[in-house]
Design a protein around this motif. Sequence first.
Motif, PDB file in Angstrom:
ATOM      1  N   ALA A   1     -15.295 -47.795   4.030  1.00  0.00           N
ATOM      2  CA  ALA A   1     -16.535 -47.470   2.957  1.00  0.00           C
ATOM      3  C   ALA A   1     -15.825 -47.005   1.439  1.00  0.00           C
ATOM      4  O   ALA A   1     -15.693 -45.465   1.717  1.00  0.00           O
ATOM      5  N   ARG A   2     -14.815 -47.306   0.760  1.00  0.00           N
ATOM      6  CA  ARG A   2     -14.919 -46.212  -0.019  1.00  0.00           C
ATOM      7  C   ARG A   2     -13.454 -45.638  -0.509  1.00  0.00           C
ATOM      8  O   ARG A   2     -13.058 -44.895  -0.249  1.00  0.00           O
ATOM      9  N   GLY A   3     -12.731 -46.702   0.780  1.00  0.00           N
ATOM     10  CA  GLY A   3     -11.309 -46.378   1.255  1.00  0.00           C
ATOM     11  C   GLY A   3     -11.095 -45.389   2.141  1.00  0.00           C
ATOM     12  O   GLY A   3     -10.198 -45.371   2.658  1.00  0.00           O
ATOM     13  N   GLN A   4     -12.300 -44.868   2.935  1.00  0.00           N
ATOM     14  CA  GLN A   4     -12.423 -44.266   3.853  1.00  0.00           C
ATOM     15  C   GLN A   4     -12.987 -44.684   4.805  1.00  0.00           C
ATOM     16  O   GLN A   4     -14.192 -45.247   4.851  1.00  0.00           O
ATOM     17  N   ILE A   5     -12.841 -44.775   6.032  1.00  0.00           N
ATOM     18  CA  ILE A   5     -12.476 -45.250   7.559  1.00  0.00           C
ATOM     19  C   ILE A   5     -14.480 -43.816   8.196  1.00  0.00           C
ATOM     20  O   ILE A   5     -14.256 -42.675   8.339  1.00  0.00           O
ATOM     21  N   TRP A   6     -14.863 -44.681   8.403  1.00  0.00           N
ATOM     22  CA  TRP A   6     -16.622 -43.946   8.880  1.00  0.00           C
ATOM     23  C   TRP A   6     -16.883 -44.117  10.265  1.00  0.00           C
ATOM     24  O   TRP A   6     -16.741 -45.851  10.638  1.00  0.00           O
ATOM     25  N   SER A   7     -16.929 -43.661  11.111  1.00  0.00           N
ATOM     26  CA  SER A   7     -17.895 -44.257  12.331  1.00  0.00           C
ATOM     27  C   SER A   7     -19.250 -45.342  11.716  1.00  0.00           C
ATOM     28  O   SER A   7     -20.106 -44.619  11.493  1.00  0.00           O
ATOM     29  N   ALA A   8     -19.422 -46.484  13.213  1.00  0.00           N
ATOM     30  CA  ALA A   8     -20.755 -46.387  12.410  1.00  0.00           C
ATOM     31  C   ALA A   8     -20.885 -47.210  14.104  1.00  0.00           C
ATOM     32  O   ALA A   8     -20.766 -46.806  15.213  1.00  0.00           O
ATOM     33  N   ARG A   9     -22.009 -47.209  13.505  1.00  0.00           N
ATOM     34  CA  ARG A   9     -23.184 -47.726  14.806  1.00  0.00           C
ATOM     35  C   ARG A   9     -24.775 -48.967  14.264  1.00  0.00           C
ATOM     36  O   ARG A   9     -24.340 -48.625  13.094  1.00  0.00           O
ATOM     37  N   SER A  10     -24.317 -49.822  14.562  1.00  0.00           N
ATOM     38  CA  SER A  10     -25.370 -50.574  14.577  1.00  0.00           C
ATOM     39  C   SER A  10     -26.874 -50.297  14.460  1.00  0.00           C
ATOM     40  O   SER A  10     -27.392 -50.158  15.099  1.00  0.00           O
ATOM     41  N   PHE A  11     -27.823 -50.830  13.748  1.00  0.00           N
ATOM     42  CA  PHE A  11     -28.807 -51.294  13.355  1.00  0.00           C
ATOM     43  C   PHE A  11     -29.823 -51.261  14.160  1.00  0.00           C
ATOM     44  O   PHE A  11     -30.856 -49.859  14.356  1.00  0.00           O
ATOM     45  N   ASN A  12     -29.595 -52.329  14.762  1.00  0.00           N
ATOM     46  CA  ASN A  12     -30.646 -53.675  15.897  1.00  0.00           C
ATOM     47  C   ASN A  12     -29.477 -52.824  17.191  1.00  0.00           C
ATOM     48  O   ASN A  12     -29.916 -54.078  17.797  1.00  0.00           O
ATOM     49  N   ASP A  13     -28.857 -52.252  17.422  1.00  0.00           N
ATOM     50  CA  ASP A  13     -28.238 -51.969  18.680  1.00  0.00           C
ATOM     51  C   ASP A  13     -26.815 -53.648  18.851  1.00  0.00           C
ATOM     52  O   ASP A  13     -26.803 -54.019  19.923  1.00  0.00           O
ATOM     53  N   GLU A  14     -27.219 -54.145  17.879  1.00  0.00           N
ATOM     54  CA  GLU A  14     -26.554 -55.856  17.660  1.00  0.00           C
ATOM     55  C   GLU A  14     -24.437 -55.009  18.121  1.00  0.00           C
ATOM     56  O   GLU A  14     -23.965 -53.974  17.139  1.00  0.00           O
ATOM     57  N   VAL A  15     -24.180 -55.802  18.623  1.00  0.00           N
ATOM     58  CA  VAL A  15     -22.605 -55.907  18.409  1.00  0.00           C
ATOM     59  C   VAL A  15     -21.899 -56.484  17.293  1.00  0.00           C
ATOM     60  O   VAL A  15     -21.995 -58.188  17.183  1.00  0.00           O
ATOM     61  N   ILE A  16     -21.159 -56.143  16.659  1.00  0.00           N
ATOM     62  CA  ILE A  16     -20.694 -56.192  15.256  1.00  0.00           C
ATOM     63  C   ILE A  16     -19.044 -56.708  15.520  1.00  0.00           C
ATOM     64  O   ILE A  16     -18.518 -55.915  15.454  1.00  0.00           O
ATOM     65  N   GLU A  17     -18.457 -57.557  14.914  1.00  0.00           N
ATOM     66  CA  GLU A  17     -17.420 -57.949  15.443  1.00  0.00           C
ATOM     67  C   GLU A  17     -16.576 -57.571  14.385  1.00  0.00           C
ATOM     68  O   GLU A  17     -17.071 -57.634  13.113  1.00  0.00           O
ATOM     69  N   LYS A  18     -15.015 -57.681  14.684  1.00  0.00           N
ATOM     70  CA  LYS A  18     -13.405 -56.656  13.293  1.00  0.00           C
ATOM     71  C   LYS A  18     -13.928 -57.968  12.125  1.00  0.00           C
ATOM     72  O   LYS A  18     -14.529 -58.985  12.500  1.00  0.00           O
ATOM     73  N   ASP A  19     -13.697 -57.294  11.042  1.00  0.00           N
ATOM     74  CA  ASP A  19     -13.882 -57.960   9.144  1.00  0.00           C
ATOM     75  C   ASP A  19     -15.082 -59.018   9.121  1.00  0.00           C
ATOM     76  O   ASP A  19     -14.937 -59.550   8.467  1.00  0.00           O
ATOM     77  N   GLU A  20     -16.326 -58.440   9.536  1.00  0.00           N
ATOM     78  CA  GLU A  20     -17.834 -58.613   9.490  1.00  0.00           C
ATOM     79  C   GLU A  20     -17.717 -57.695   8.548  1.00  0.00           C
ATOM     80  O   GLU A  20     -17.391 -56.577   8.258  1.00  0.00           O
ATOM     81  N   ILE A  21     -18.906 -58.328   7.361  1.00  0.00           N
ATOM     82  CA  ILE A  21     -19.143 -57.772   6.090  1.00  0.00           C
ATOM     83  C   ILE A  21     -20.559 -57.039   6.820  1.00  0.00           C
ATOM     84  O   ILE A  21     -21.793 -57.659   6.871  1.00  0.00           O
ATOM     85  N   VAL A  22     -21.081 -55.908   6.611  1.00  0.00           N
ATOM     86  CA  VAL A  22     -22.053 -55.606   6.877  1.00  0.00           C
ATOM     87  C   VAL A  22     -22.625 -54.516   5.396  1.00  0.00           C
ATOM     88  O   VAL A  22     -21.583 -53.852   4.740  1.00  0.00           O
TER      89      VAL A  22
END
Length: 144
Positions: free
Chosen positions: A107-128
């Motif tokens: 996000a904005r050039g910075q890497i952030w740790s992330a968790r999904s809102f509803n505990d679903e697995v979200i794959e690399k390169d998806e837009i969230v």
Amino acid sequence: MDYIGWAWLFVIVVCIVIEATTMGLTTIWFGIGAIVAWITSGLGFRLEVQIFVFLVVSILCLVLTRPIAVKKLKIGKIRTNADSIIGECVKVITTINNINNEGTVKARGQIWSARSFNDEVIEKDEIVCVKEITGVRLIVERKK
């Protein structure tokens, strides 16, 4: 001026020095109490009266004015622009998997740790989309 007067001056100076170094509105109230106690010392009141005045004035100042001063001066809150990320859509850098405590987004050039809102697995390169921020972790959900 007797030694008690000098002691109150010492307390005043110590409170001012601590307040100047911490800037947290912690000792200024006791410094005010010490000033009033120093004045009562100069007027010739006994030590017990001076201590009582010191405590009463310090506590009154602390209770009555600290909340107002903290609110007006915004002491203790460091504002950042991180909240402005909420609502933005970002790209998943590594797969987000809450069970394994994995996942990052950019996000904005910075890497952030992330968790999904509803505990679903979200794959690399998806837009969230960022729903909220918890600590240093973005809470995200798939873009709909």
